[in-house]
Write a protein that holds these residues in place. Structure first.
Motif, PDB file in Angstrom:
ATOM      1  N   THR A  56       0.704  -1.320  -0.510  1.00  0.00           N
ATOM      2  CA  THR A  56      -0.285  -0.251   0.071  1.00  0.00           C
ATOM      3  C   THR A  56       0.571   1.361   0.208  1.00  0.00           C
ATOM      4  O   THR A  56       0.223   2.282   0.021  1.00  0.00           O
ATOM      5  N   LEU A  57       2.456   1.014   0.415  1.00  0.00           N
ATOM      6  CA  LEU A  57       2.766   2.064   0.291  1.00  0.00           C
ATOM      7  C   LEU A  57       3.766   2.643  -1.466  1.00  0.00           C
ATOM      8  O   LEU A  57       2.943   1.610  -1.499  1.00  0.00           O
ATOM      9  N   VAL A  58       3.880   4.001  -1.125  1.00  0.00           N
ATOM     10  CA  VAL A  58       4.192   4.304  -2.732  1.00  0.00           C
ATOM     11  C   VAL A  58       5.754   3.402  -2.567  1.00  0.00           C
ATOM     12  O   VAL A  58       6.563   3.311  -2.199  1.00  0.00           O
ATOM     13  N   PRO A  59       6.712   3.179  -4.010  1.00  0.00           N
ATOM     14  CA  PRO A  59       7.306   2.490  -4.797  1.00  0.00           C
ATOM     15  C   PRO A  59       8.817   3.321  -3.929  1.00  0.00           C
ATOM     16  O   PRO A  59       9.148   1.431  -3.138  1.00  0.00           O
ATOM     17  N   GLN A  60       8.687   4.059  -4.029  1.00  0.00           N
ATOM     18  CA  GLN A  60      10.219   4.892  -3.248  1.00  0.00           C
ATOM     19  C   GLN A  60       9.512   4.111  -1.467  1.00  0.00           C
ATOM     20  O   GLN A  60      11.280   4.339  -0.569  1.00  0.00           O
ATOM     21  N   VAL A  61       9.040   3.746  -1.286  1.00  0.00           N
ATOM     22  CA  VAL A  61       8.938   3.798   0.644  1.00  0.00           C
ATOM     23  C   VAL A  61       9.237   2.345   0.573  1.00  0.00           C
ATOM     24  O   VAL A  61       9.470   1.680   1.648  1.00  0.00           O
TER      25      VAL A  61
END
Ligand SMILES: [Zn+2]
Length: 198
Positions: A56-61
């Motif tokens: 559910t997190l953005v790819p960078q995270v």
């Protein structure tokens, strides 16, 4: 393994003085050990529950969250990512607890669009021992040291709202902002369709 034994074993692994009491030296040493095995672009999968929330997190995270799980594991601490991104509607439902839902307690002061969990940059971890979730544990501080070393902002370092399970990756543009300024800016970006990290 009780807490003292755990800290002793961490201290032993780290080569700092072994007394079973975690002071700044131990936390710092735990952080310093991190470079050894975990990289913030980790694609090495972790447990299923964590992966479900990491997705559910953005790819960078995502890589940071995995790296934190691996780093904790490398010092003998089992953690899982137990919460990731909440939609605005999910946040509103949480906000209703303790307010409009009878027999519930307040769990958040943030409405939809006003939590750092609404934008894909924040996650919460739980410490586990032999498969059992530990709501209270000194190990949260150890994980906080690891996360800070990785470059994550740790909620346990906040003085106004001390939140030990919480980690977030602050975009560069938010480095000098307060938490509420950052969340407001994230909300603006969300409304205008602008990328979180752009
Ligand atoms: Zn959180």
């Amino acid at each position: 393994m009780n807490l003292t034994t755990t800290i002793e074993s961490i201290q032993k692994q780290l080569g700092v003085s072994v007394d079973g009491k975690a002071g700044p030296e131990t936390w710092a040493a735990i952080g310093g050990k991190l470079g050894v095995g975990a990289s913030p672009d980790s694609t090495d999968k972790v447990d299923d529950r964590s992966e479900k929330n990491i997705a559910t997190l953005v790819p960078q995270v995502q890589g940071y969250a995995r790296a934190l799980v691996h780093a904790a594991s490398s010092v003998g601490i089992e953690i899982k990512v137990i919460s990731g991104t909440r939609t605005f509607a999910e946040q509103d439902a949480l906000y209703a607890r303790g307010r409009t839902i009878p027999n519930t307690d307040i769990v958040t002061n943030a409405r939809g669009g006003h939590s750092n969990h609404n934008f894909g940059i924040a996650f919460d971890i739980g410490v586990f021992e032999n498969g059992a979730y530990q709501g209270q544990s000194q190990k949260y501080k150890a994980v906080g040291a690891l996360g800070s070393q990785l470059g994550l902002t740790w909620g346990g370092s906040w003085t106004t709202f001390h939140d030990e399970p919480h980690f977030e990756l602050r975009p560069d543009w938010a480095k000098n902002m307060s938490e509420s300024q950052m969340v407001a800016a994230l909300n603006d970006r969300h409304q205008s369709g602008k990328d979180v990290f752009a």
